[in-house]
Design a protein around this motif. Structure first.
Motif, PDB file in Angstrom:
ATOM      1  N   TYR A  19      -5.578   2.309   8.279  1.00  0.00           N
ATOM      2  CA  TYR A  19      -4.437   1.593   7.718  1.00  0.00           C
ATOM      3  C   TYR A  19      -3.258   1.632   8.691  1.00  0.00           C
ATOM      4  O   TYR A  19      -2.616   0.621   8.933  1.00  0.00           O
ATOM      5  CB  TYR A  19      -4.042   2.188   6.365  1.00  0.00           C
TER       6      TYR A  19
ATOM      7  N   PRO B 140       0.804  -1.227   0.000  1.00  0.00           N
ATOM      8  CA  PRO B 140       0.000   0.000   0.000  1.00  0.00           C
ATOM      9  C   PRO B 140       0.838   1.279   0.000  1.00  0.00           C
ATOM     10  O   PRO B 140       0.463   2.264  -0.638  1.00  0.00           O
ATOM     11  CB  PRO B 140      -0.831  -0.103   1.281  1.00  0.00           C
TER      12      PRO B 140
ATOM     13  N   PHE C 258      -4.908   5.736   1.283  1.00  0.00           N
ATOM     14  CA  PHE C 258      -5.348   4.886   2.380  1.00  0.00           C
ATOM     15  C   PHE C 258      -5.691   5.768   3.562  1.00  0.00           C
ATOM     16  O   PHE C 258      -5.220   6.892   3.665  1.00  0.00           O
ATOM     17  CB  PHE C 258      -4.344   3.792   2.758  1.00  0.00           C
TER      18      PHE C 258
END
Length: 112
Positions: free
Chosen positions: A95, A80, A91
């Protein structure tokens, strides 16, 4: 040294995932798996995965799978982050909480 090589494997896997996503984007753009751009990125992804696999086999020779394998979970952190910087994906705050829990679990597992 074994743990450092394992982290290098994880980074290679994460970069490979970004390359696979770029391959998918290129495929959507060109409409053909045989387009030069698509094939080039796909080849790079597969080559990186192949090299990473060979390094992973070396790492497995040097350490216990039960101690080394949890490091692979770092790919859930690196992918990510790379997707944010390379692909512009976003995100949220959750996260970061998940990353903290994940890293805590990895440290706990390795130290056990």
């Amino acid at each position: 040294m074994t743990y450092i090589l394992a982290v290098i494997c994880v980074v290679g896997i994460a970069i490979g995932q970004i390359l696979f996503k770029l391959t998918a984007n290129s495929l959507a753009e060109t409409g053909s798996i045989f387009a030069t751009k698509t094939l080039t990125v796909l080849f790079c992804a597969l080559a990186l995965y192949g090299l990473t696999t060979l390094l992973w086999i070396y790492v497995l020779q040097k350490g216990n799978l039960s101690r080394i394998y949890p490091i692979m979970a770092l790919s859930f952190v690196f992918v990510p982050i790379l997707s944010h910087f390379v692909l512009g994906e976003k995100f949220n705050t959750q996260y970061f909480l998940g990353v903290a829990v994940l890293i805590g679990g990895i440290v706990l597992t390795i130290k056990s």
